[in-house]
Design a protein around this motif. Sequence first.
Motif, PDB file in Angstrom:
ATOM      1  N   TYR A 184       0.837  -1.205   0.000  1.00  8.22           N
ATOM      2  CA  TYR A 184       0.000   0.000   0.000  1.00  8.22           C
ATOM      3  C   TYR A 184       0.869   1.252   0.000  1.00  8.22           C
ATOM      4  N   ALA A 185       0.606   2.152  -0.955  1.00  4.79           N
ATOM      5  CA  ALA A 185       1.390   3.386  -1.054  1.00  4.79           C
ATOM      6  C   ALA A 185       0.494   4.617  -0.993  1.00  4.79           C
ATOM      7  N   GLY A 186      -0.659   4.491  -0.415  1.00  4.28           N
ATOM      8  CA  GLY A 186      -1.539   5.644  -0.281  1.00  4.28           C
ATOM      9  C   GLY A 186      -2.657   5.583  -1.297  1.00  4.28           C
ATOM     10  N   PRO A 187      -3.397   6.618  -1.477  1.00  6.31           N
ATOM     11  CA  PRO A 187      -3.081   7.976  -1.071  1.00  6.31           C
ATOM     12  C   PRO A 187      -3.422   8.294   0.377  1.00  6.31           C
ATOM     13  N   ASP A 188      -4.100   7.388   1.055  1.00  7.07           N
ATOM     14  CA  ASP A 188      -4.613   7.662   2.393  1.00  7.07           C
ATOM     15  C   ASP A 188      -3.682   7.103   3.460  1.00  7.07           C
ATOM     16  N   GLU A 189      -3.689   7.740   4.622  1.00  8.03           N
ATOM     17  CA  GLU A 189      -2.936   7.234   5.771  1.00  8.03           C
ATOM     18  C   GLU A 189      -3.651   6.013   6.346  1.00  8.03           C
ATOM     19  N   LEU A 190      -2.865   5.023   6.776  1.00  9.04           N
ATOM     20  CA  LEU A 190      -3.451   3.853   7.441  1.00  9.04           C
ATOM     21  C   LEU A 190      -3.554   4.116   8.936  1.00  9.04           C
ATOM     22  N   VAL A 191      -4.664   3.649   9.514  1.00  8.94           N
ATOM     23  CA  VAL A 191      -4.884   3.790  10.950  1.00  8.94           C
ATOM     24  C   VAL A 191      -5.331   2.449  11.511  1.00  8.94           C
ATOM     25  N   VAL A 192      -5.129   2.304  12.808  1.00  8.42           N
ATOM     26  CA  VAL A 192      -5.562   1.107  13.523  1.00  8.42           C
ATOM     27  C   VAL A 192      -6.708   1.515  14.452  1.00  8.42           C
ATOM     28  N   LEU A 193      -7.857   0.885  14.249  1.00  7.39           N
ATOM     29  CA  LEU A 193      -8.992   1.125  15.134  1.00  7.39           C
ATOM     30  C   LEU A 193      -8.857   0.189  16.326  1.00  7.39           C
ATOM     31  N   VAL A 194      -8.887   0.754  17.523  1.00  6.70           N
ATOM     32  CA  VAL A 194      -8.833  -0.032  18.756  1.00  6.70           C
ATOM     33  C   VAL A 194     -10.271  -0.157  19.248  1.00  6.70           C
ATOM     34  N   VAL A 195     -10.774  -1.387  19.237  1.00  6.57           N
ATOM     35  CA  VAL A 195     -12.185  -1.646  19.522  1.00  6.57           C
ATOM     36  C   VAL A 195     -12.327  -2.316  20.886  1.00  6.57           C
ATOM     37  N   ASP A 196     -13.242  -1.797  21.698  1.00 10.48           N
ATOM     38  CA  ASP A 196     -13.591  -2.402  22.976  1.00 10.48           C
ATOM     39  C   ASP A 196     -14.722  -3.402  22.729  1.00 10.48           C
ATOM     40  N   PRO A 197     -14.434  -4.703  22.837  1.00 11.96           N
ATOM     41  CA  PRO A 197     -15.478  -5.703  22.570  1.00 11.96           C
ATOM     42  C   PRO A 197     -16.728  -5.541  23.423  1.00 11.96           C
ATOM     43  N   ASP A 198     -16.581  -4.975  24.622  1.00 12.71           N
ATOM     44  CA  ASP A 198     -17.740  -4.785  25.498  1.00 12.71           C
ATOM     45  C   ASP A 198     -18.727  -3.765  24.937  1.00 12.71           C
ATOM     46  N   ARG A 199     -18.285  -2.959  23.989  1.00 15.37           N
ATOM     47  CA  ARG A 199     -19.150  -1.935  23.389  1.00 15.37           C
ATOM     48  C   ARG A 199     -19.795  -2.394  22.086  1.00 15.37           C
ATOM     49  N   LEU A 200     -19.504  -3.610  21.658  1.00 14.59           N
ATOM     50  CA  LEU A 200     -20.129  -4.139  20.448  1.00 14.59           C
ATOM     51  C   LEU A 200     -21.553  -4.587  20.758  1.00 14.59           C
ATOM     52  N   ASP A 201     -22.443  -4.404  19.796  1.00 13.44           N
ATOM     53  CA  ASP A 201     -23.811  -4.891  19.956  1.00 13.44           C
ATOM     54  C   ASP A 201     -24.130  -5.978  18.927  1.00 13.44           C
ATOM     55  N   VAL A 202     -23.062  -6.573  18.382  1.00 11.29           N
ATOM     56  CA  VAL A 202     -23.158  -7.682  17.422  1.00 11.29           C
ATOM     57  C   VAL A 202     -22.184  -8.766  17.881  1.00 11.29           C
ATOM     58  N   PRO A 203     -22.326  -9.989  17.379  1.00 11.11           N
ATOM     59  CA  PRO A 203     -21.449 -11.081  17.836  1.00 11.11           C
ATOM     60  C   PRO A 203     -19.978 -10.887  17.454  1.00 11.11           C
ATOM     61  N   LEU A 204     -19.113 -11.260  18.382  1.00 11.06           N
ATOM     62  CA  LEU A 204     -17.670 -11.326  18.170  1.00 11.06           C
ATOM     63  C   LEU A 204     -17.288 -12.800  18.314  1.00 11.06           C
ATOM     64  N   VAL A 205     -16.715 -13.372  17.249  1.00 10.84           N
ATOM     65  CA  VAL A 205     -16.393 -14.795  17.237  1.00 10.84           C
ATOM     66  C   VAL A 205     -14.928 -14.956  16.860  1.00 10.84           C
ATOM     67  N   TYR A 206     -14.205 -15.780  17.635  1.00 10.19           N
ATOM     68  CA  TYR A 206     -12.809 -16.087  17.304  1.00 10.19           C
ATOM     69  C   TYR A 206     -12.820 -17.337  16.441  1.00 10.19           C
ATOM     70  N   GLU A 207     -12.295 -17.195  15.218  1.00 13.21           N
ATOM     71  CA  GLU A 207     -12.344 -18.285  14.250  1.00 13.21           C
ATOM     72  C   GLU A 207     -11.016 -18.417  13.522  1.00 13.21           C
ATOM     73  N   ALA A 208     -10.717 -19.642  13.115  1.00 14.55           N
ATOM     74  CA  ALA A 208      -9.534 -19.919  12.307  1.00 14.55           C
ATOM     75  C   ALA A 208      -9.939 -19.945  10.835  1.00 14.55           C
ATOM     76  N   PRO A 209      -9.080 -19.431   9.950  1.00 15.54           N
ATOM     77  CA  PRO A 209      -9.408 -19.456   8.525  1.00 15.54           C
ATOM     78  C   PRO A 209      -9.460 -20.871   7.950  1.00 15.54           C
ATOM     79  N   LYS A 210      -8.778 -21.795   8.604  1.00 12.78           N
ATOM     80  CA  LYS A 210      -8.854 -23.214   8.225  1.00 12.78           C
ATOM     81  C   LYS A 210      -8.604 -24.032   9.483  1.00 12.78           C
TER      82      LYS A 210
END
Length: 112
Positions: free
Chosen positions: A57-83
């Motif tokens: 990735y070379a832009g044009p936009d800056e990359l950011v990391v969203l830090v999410v508090d799982p306790d504030r989600l109102d949808v399911p959070l599931v830990y899954e393996a791709p295979k």
Amino acid sequence: MSSEILHITERSLWEAARASGAYTMSTRGRTLEEEGFIHCSSRRQLPDVAAFLYGSYAGPDELVVLVVDPDRLDVPLVYEAPKPGAEEFPHVYGPIPAAAVVDVEAWAPVRD
């Protein structure tokens, strides 16, 4: 607060999500609707995920990391393996409310 989960994205996509109240991109170039969930990672997993998704990735936009508090989600959070037997990653099965994002960090890839 439970353990944070992270999502790397372009700043403009986050700004649009803040304005609309919810983040709905799954991964680079794919929406929640297309993928079925939003790909996230732990802090330890983030460098490899970022390299895989945004290594060239070379832009044009800056990359950011969203830090999410799982306790504030109102949808399911599931830990899954791709295979079977692979490492599990956090997947959010629905939009991430902007209020669930407790921090936004600039992404600076680690150079060897």
